[in-house]
Design a protein around this motif. Structure first.
Motif, mmCIF file in Angstrom:
data_model
loop_
_atom_site.group_PDB
_atom_site.id
_atom_site.type_symbol
_atom_site.label_atom_id
_atom_site.label_comp_id
_atom_site.label_asym_id
_atom_site.label_seq_id
_atom_site.Cartn_x
_atom_site.Cartn_y
_atom_site.Cartn_z
ATOM 1 N N LYS A 178 4.866 -9.619 5.058
ATOM 2 C CA LYS A 178 3.591 -8.992 4.714
ATOM 3 C C LYS A 178 3.812 -7.522 4.404
ATOM 4 C CE LYS A 178 -0.863 -8.010 4.922
ATOM 5 N NZ LYS A 178 -1.738 -8.287 3.812
ATOM 6 N N TYR A 179 3.238 -7.055 3.292
ATOM 7 C CA TYR A 179 3.380 -5.652 2.921
ATOM 8 C C TYR A 179 2.175 -4.883 3.435
ATOM 9 C CZ TYR A 179 4.989 -1.797 -0.008
ATOM 10 O OH TYR A 179 5.473 -0.595 -0.459
ATOM 11 N N ASP A 180 2.441 -3.845 4.198
ATOM 12 C CA ASP A 180 1.329 -3.104 4.792
ATOM 13 C C ASP A 180 0.867 -1.990 3.861
ATOM 14 O OD1 ASP A 180 0.839 -1.431 8.028
ATOM 15 O OD2 ASP A 180 -0.514 -1.901 6.376
ATOM 16 N N PHE A 181 -0.174 -2.274 3.074
ATOM 17 C CA PHE A 181 -0.657 -1.293 2.105
ATOM 18 C C PHE A 181 -1.281 -0.081 2.764
ATOM 19 C CE2 PHE A 181 0.086 -3.930 -1.465
ATOM 20 C CZ PHE A 181 -0.217 -5.217 -1.089
ATOM 21 N N LEU A 182 -1.733 -0.274 4.004
ATOM 22 C CA LEU A 182 -2.493 0.796 4.631
ATOM 23 C C LEU A 182 -1.620 1.943 5.117
ATOM 24 C CD1 LEU A 182 -5.010 -1.511 6.528
ATOM 25 C CD2 LEU A 182 -5.308 -0.341 4.368
ATOM 26 N N GLN A 183 -0.292 1.733 5.076
ATOM 27 C CA GLN A 183 0.608 2.831 5.451
ATOM 28 C C GLN A 183 0.867 3.715 4.247
ATOM 29 O OE1 GLN A 183 3.380 3.220 7.990
ATOM 30 N NE2 GLN A 183 3.176 1.369 9.235
ATOM 31 N N GLN A 184 0.719 4.998 4.420
ATOM 32 C CA GLN A 184 0.817 5.942 3.313
ATOM 33 C C GLN A 184 2.119 5.792 2.521
ATOM 34 O OE1 GLN A 184 -1.380 7.773 2.014
ATOM 35 N NE2 GLN A 184 -0.169 9.033 0.648
ATOM 36 N N LYS A 185 3.249 5.768 3.250
ATOM 37 C CA LYS A 185 4.512 5.768 2.501
ATOM 38 C C LYS A 185 4.735 4.433 1.788
ATOM 39 C CE LYS A 185 7.478 5.005 6.587
ATOM 40 N NZ LYS A 185 7.889 3.615 6.452
ATOM 41 N N ASN A 186 4.135 3.371 2.335
ATOM 42 C CA ASN A 186 4.232 2.086 1.630
ATOM 43 C C ASN A 186 3.470 2.139 0.315
ATOM 44 O OD1 ASN A 186 5.770 1.034 3.613
ATOM 45 N ND2 ASN A 186 4.190 -0.272 4.506
ATOM 46 N N MET A 187 2.308 2.762 0.360
ATOM 47 C CA MET A 187 1.502 2.884 -0.841
ATOM 48 C C MET A 187 2.243 3.718 -1.884
ATOM 49 S SD MET A 187 -1.293 1.743 -2.106
ATOM 50 C CE MET A 187 -2.673 1.423 -1.031
ATOM 51 N N GLU A 188 2.880 4.782 -1.414
ATOM 52 C CA GLU A 188 3.623 5.637 -2.349
ATOM 53 C C GLU A 188 4.767 4.868 -2.981
ATOM 54 O OE1 GLU A 188 2.613 9.825 -0.066
ATOM 55 O OE2 GLU A 188 4.631 8.969 0.073
ATOM 56 N N PHE A 189 5.447 4.079 -2.160
ATOM 57 C CA PHE A 189 6.553 3.288 -2.683
ATOM 58 C C PHE A 189 6.044 2.317 -3.743
ATOM 59 C CE2 PHE A 189 10.669 1.635 -2.857
ATOM 60 C CZ PHE A 189 10.655 0.258 -2.754
ATOM 61 N N LEU A 190 4.922 1.669 -3.459
ATOM 62 C CA LEU A 190 4.339 0.722 -4.403
ATOM 63 C C LEU A 190 4.011 1.418 -5.721
ATOM 64 C CD1 LEU A 190 3.277 -2.158 -4.813
ATOM 65 C CD2 LEU A 190 1.081 -1.393 -3.953
ATOM 66 N N ILE A 191 3.428 2.616 -5.624
ATOM 67 C CA ILE A 191 3.072 3.356 -6.838
ATOM 68 C C ILE A 191 4.330 3.670 -7.639
ATOM 69 C CG2 ILE A 191 2.114 5.514 -7.716
ATOM 70 C CD1 ILE A 191 0.176 5.480 -5.376
ATOM 71 N N SER A 192 5.407 4.036 -6.941
ATOM 72 C CA SER A 192 6.639 4.356 -7.658
ATOM 73 C C SER A 192 7.166 3.110 -8.382
ATOM 74 C CB SER A 192 7.697 4.912 -6.709
ATOM 75 O OG SER A 192 8.188 3.887 -5.884
ATOM 76 N N LEU A 193 7.010 1.956 -7.764
ATOM 77 C CA LEU A 193 7.445 0.725 -8.418
ATOM 78 C C LEU A 193 6.641 0.494 -9.697
ATOM 79 C CD1 LEU A 193 7.823 -1.831 -5.468
ATOM 80 C CD2 LEU A 193 9.629 -0.608 -6.654
ATOM 81 N N LEU A 194 5.320 0.642 -9.589
ATOM 82 C CA LEU A 194 4.466 0.374 -10.751
ATOM 83 C C LEU A 194 4.709 1.371 -11.863
ATOM 84 C CD1 LEU A 194 1.096 -0.564 -9.025
ATOM 85 C CD2 LEU A 194 2.561 -2.075 -10.345
ATOM 86 N N ASN A 195 5.114 2.585 -11.489
ATOM 87 C CA ASN A 195 5.334 3.604 -12.503
ATOM 88 C C ASN A 195 6.665 3.470 -13.207
ATOM 89 O OD1 ASN A 195 2.932 4.992 -12.397
ATOM 90 N ND2 ASN A 195 3.575 6.287 -10.690
ATOM 91 N N SER A 196 7.517 2.579 -12.689
ATOM 92 C CA SER A 196 8.858 2.492 -13.263
ATOM 93 C C SER A 196 8.819 2.044 -14.715
ATOM 94 C CB SER A 196 9.685 1.502 -12.443
ATOM 95 O OG SER A 196 10.867 1.180 -13.125
ATOM 96 N N GLU A 197 9.784 2.533 -15.484
ATOM 97 C CA GLU A 197 9.910 2.140 -16.889
ATOM 98 C C GLU A 197 10.388 0.695 -16.987
ATOM 99 O OE1 GLU A 197 8.782 5.275 -19.080
ATOM 100 O OE2 GLU A 197 10.492 4.342 -20.050
#
Lengths: 226, 666
Positions: free
Chosen positions: B140-159
């Motif tokens: 389970k991915y814990d979206f509510l943790q700040q650094k997890n959310m940041e990591f997710l955003i970095s993934l989505l932003n990848s080229e």
């Protein structure tokens, strides 16, 4: 006999054709798209140099894809499979139809080379489990295995499997799968445009007599007849 | 040139090479394992059993150490790519593989490798992780943790498509609660997904559609914020994709729109979009692959429980189209199941749909599906039958009580799958409500006996559904049939079912008794069999009824018993007055005060039967009821909101007038 069709003379037709402006860049793009999709890297490179047209896909990826296609066309199926898996292991893992087709081609090559025992072993070990997982493959498997039963394969009902066209079909499917996985269009645009031309002419035939193109290879306008 | 090699090393041989000291041997073995398992589920399983996954995970871990020590870069990258690809393949569509990869501790290593400078390594790792996230077993991915959310955003932003695709998969798999959906929205993820929708590649668009649907699911607030100030625009890009040239994109876009429709009453409600969705989904049925297999499920989610959509679909010839596809035969089991369930949804409420279904002779094809080798298909066929057999018109005509349907259906009572059994019982419950005299067919093919057997099942859902079917079977059946059922059931079984630990089973058992004793006075003797086992069970159960439905069925059973003779009525009286605990209050008063109008109705009817003036013991019983405070309770109910209750109470008042002296004394 009076005809309700309108007659358009060659002169008028050519005038209309000349009025349509098509940009050279667009035509170049079509050609480049064709060369790239079909995988003709050398021609694409040359064409890029001569026309300055940029391909939509990186030419490096084409080389990989072409190696796969060539291996399949030559009947080196194991090699083709290994190359696809190096390129993108997901393709065959998520496309049971394609994977079966490739394994089937391997079986055909074994039979073609008279390696009957190896063929049967291969069918048992590799293809039978696929057919168990998916019943529609069973029929194809049985068809392929029946090749072994015929002495004279040129006359047997499933002889077409040994034909070179079967290899080319497989190779073309593989090419399409790789293109799709790279998020590229698997069909070049040029043939579709030609199909549209023929369709448009068929439609117009009902309403008018005009100089039409009958031979696509030279695109010569032929005079209208009633 | 022929290329097939027959001298393949055996799996155990390959496995031992994985631990070889020579890198050449090791990497060749690794690549060979990978190539053997890709596309081959059987090989995945056999290598798994030999312990291949921990071995490969070990190579991955060692190679990471090599990277940190800057050892031979090319070789290390090769090891990383091949081992990641092999792990990814083990996890691809294969839950046992996913579990093995997770158990081997490879997951954190794969995550770390996303930061590796080599493109091929990142691709292989991202793919492997995406395979894991496509499984229910993914962590389970814990979206509510700040650094997890940041990591997710970095993934989505990848080229890189593989990496942004991974980000989308994580959302699709792990986002479950409204809180998580809101957190994703607040972090701007939806805007990012929308940009992938409009400007991304094919796979990015598809991944984005799936993620958006997950974030929208059952969350009208997020939907209206997304459709936000630029009203219509974001939604219109999804609507456009429903007409895309690629079938998979069309399907995913439709599914996203359906999620929005179902969650929010404000969007996509006009008839134009409804019709469009129906047409697109029906047309997707023609796709020969997975898209065509999933299309009927999407169709079901669109029309389920919605009469207006079912009507539109009927007009769009949906039933004809489904019929056409089933007729073709050799369907993939998933597709077959989907189409049957879609037909079930179509016929669930509207008689016009059922008529169309029956007129096209689809029933025969559904009856065939009852014997399909796939359990999901068999269950779906039963669910479809259950919907169609709601047609009272055809039930009355005895249309369904025939051997073509009944025999395969009864066979399913013994199906190894519980869900198939329950579904078969559901269909049977409708079919046995047969108003002709053909119920005996059901007995003849052993159906009744089977139902009694199933009433003894270990599964409570099977017990309660079997009782339901029996209850319907004896509904207004003739005495002979009822006696047959009772002797098969026996008093001791029935009384123990009344006292079953599961409330749903209790309820159905009581309802069965109600139907059994209804009608002829001789049938009432059932409850007195074996020293009044059943009657006693009813009394005990009513004293501790956990929900109103149990009280209702129990009281109606007593009501029917009290419609018999004096002996019966006295027995019921005794039951009503057995003390419970220290309350000194009969459950009758509790029921009369219930919020449930049906329960109040059932109770007052029972009292009417007990005090019916034509019976000699009536005055005595009325006196007892008065002493227990029941008559005054009834007088308080003069303005009961329920009409049935009010009317019945006036019956009781009439009775009371007849015994005038008693009445005035209250």
């Amino acid at each position: 006999m009076a005809s309700s069709k309108k007659l358009i003379s060659r002169e008028e037709w050519e005038k209309r054709l000349n009025n349509v402006k098509i940009r050279k860049e667009d035509m170049n793009k079509l050609v480049m798209n064709f060369l790239v999709t079909e995988g003709n890297v050398e021609a694409a490179k040359k064409f890029r140099m001569e026309s300055g047209t940029h391909p939509d896909i990186g030419l490096a990826t084409i080389t990989d894809r072409m190696a796969v296609k060539k291996a399949a066309q030559c009947g080196n199926v194991k090699d083709a499979i290994e190359k696809i898996n190096d390129l993108n292991p997901e393709i065959l893992d998520t496309n049971p139809q394609l994977f079966f087709q490739l394994q089937q081609q391997r079986l055909i090559e074994l039979i073609r080379n008279g390696k009957v025992e190896a063929a049967l072993e291969f069918a048992q070990e590799e293809l039978a489990p696929r057919a168990e997982e998916n019943q529609s493959f069973l029929e194809e498997l049985e068809r392929t295995i029946s090749l072994v039963a015929f002495e004279d394969t040129s006359n047997c009902p499933v002889g077409e499997l040994l034909d070179i066209s079967q290899r080319l079909k497989t190779a073309s499917e593989v090419n399409a799968a790789v293109l799709t996985s790279q998020s590229n269009e698997k069909d070049p645009k040029l043939p579709s445009l030609l199909k549209m031309l023929i369709w448009a002419q068929n439609k117009l035939d009902k309403k008018a007599a005009y100089p039409c193109i009958n031979d696509l290879s030279n695109a010569r306008l032929e005079d209208p007849t009633f | 040139m022929p290329s097939a090699t027959v001298n393949k090393p055996r799996p155990s041989e390959l496995l031992s090479r994985l631990t070889s000291a020579e890198p050449e041997v090791k990497v060749r073995a690794l690549r060979e394992v990978k190539n053997q398992i890709i596309g081959n589920r059987t090989k995945k399983l056999s290598f798994l059993k030999l312990g291949a996954v921990p071995a490969v995970a070990g190579i991955l871990a060692d190679s990471i150490d090599d990277v940190t020590e800057n050892n031979n870069c090319n070789n290390t990258n090769n090891f990383l790519v091949q081992s990641a690809a092999a792990l990814g393949s083990f996890a691809c569509g294969f839950d046992a593989g996913v579990q093995a990869v997770l158990d081997a501790g490879a997951f954190p290593n794969l995550l770390r490798l996303l930061a590796n400078p080599n493109e091929k390594v990142v691709d292989a790792v991202a793919r492997a992780l995406r395979m894991i996230y496509q499984s229910k077993l993914a962590p389970k991915y814990d979206f509510l943790q700040q650094k997890n959310m940041e990591f997710l955003i970095s993934l989505l932003n990848s080229e890189k498509e593989t990496v942004s695709g991974l980000g989308a998969s994580i959302i699709t798999r792990s986002c479950e609660t409204n809180l998580e959906q809101k957190a994703l929205f607040d972090a701007g993820i939806l805007r990012k997904l929308n940009s992938l929708l409009e400007g991304g590649s094919l796979s990015q668009r598809d991944a984005s559609l799936e993620s958006l649907a997950t974030v929208f699911r059952n969350n009208p607030e997020v939907i209206s914020k997304f459709a936000g100030p630029e009203i219509g625009r974001p939604l219109s890009s999804i609507i456009d994709l429903a007409k895309d040239r690629y079938p998979r994109t069309r399907l995913l876009a439709c599914m996203c729109l359906i999620v929005i429709r179902n969650a929010s009453p404000h969007f996509l409600q006009d008839i134009g979009i409804k019709t469009k969705l129906i047409h697109i989904l029906l047309e997707l049925l023609d796709d020969p692959g997975q898209v065509g297999d999933e299309a009927p499920f999407a169709f079901s989610s669109l029309i389920a429980q919605k009469e207006d959509l079912q009507k539109l679909a009927l007009e769009a010839n949906a039933i004809d189209k489904f019929h056409h596809h089933i007729k073709k035969g050799s369907l993939h089991p998933r597709r077959y199941e989907g189409i049957l369930l879609a037909l079930a949804d179509m016929c669930s409420k509207l008689e016009s749909c059922r008529s169309k279904f029956l007129s096209l002779q689809v029933l025969n094809l559904v009856a065939d599906a009852l014997t399909d080798y796939n359990a999901g298909v068999r269950a779906a066929a039963c669910i479809c039958l259950k919907s169609v057999t709601r047609s009272i018109k055809n039930l009355s005509a005895g249309y369904f009580m025939n051997e073509t349907i009944v025999i395969p259906l009864v066979q399913l009572f013994l199906d190894p799958s519980t869900s198939v059994q329950v579904a078969a019982l559901g269909a049977t419950s409708n079919i046995v409500v047969d108003f002709t005299t053909r119920k005996s067919i059901f007995v003849q093919c052993g159906g009744m006996k089977q139902l009694v057997q199933l009433a003894k099942s270990m599964e409570s859902s099977v017990r309660s559904n079997a009782l339901w079917a029996l209850k319907n079977f004896v509904f207004q059946a003739d005495n002979r049939l009822k006696e047959g059922v009772f002797s098969e059931l026996t008093a001791s079984l029935l009384s123990s079912l009344i006292r079953d630990p599961e409330p749903s089973v209790q309820e159905q058992a009581l309802a069965l008794v109600r139907n059994l004793v209804d009608g002829c006075i001789n049938l009432i003797e059932f409850v007195f069999a074996e020293d009044g086992l059943i009657l006693g069970a009813i009394g005990r159960q009513l004293q501790c009824a956990s929900k109103a439905e149990i009280g209702i069925q129990g009281m109606y059973a007593l009501c029917n018993v009290a419609s018999g003779n004096e002996f019966h009525r006295e027995a019921v009286m005794q039951l009503l007055f057995t003390q419970m605990g220290d309350k000194n209050q009969s459950f009758v008063v509790k029921f009369l005060q219930s919020n449930d109008s049906q329960l109040r109705t059932a109770t007052v009817w029972t009292i009417v039967n007990l005090t019916c003036p034509s019976s000699p013991g009536a005055p005595c019983r009325l006196e007892k009821l008065r002493n227990a405070g029941i008559v005054s309770q009834i007088k308080n109910m003069v303005n009961d909101p329920c009409v049935d209750v009010k009317v019945t109470i006036f019956f009781i008042f009439r009775i009371c007038f007849l015994f005038a002296s008693l009445f005035w004394l209250t």
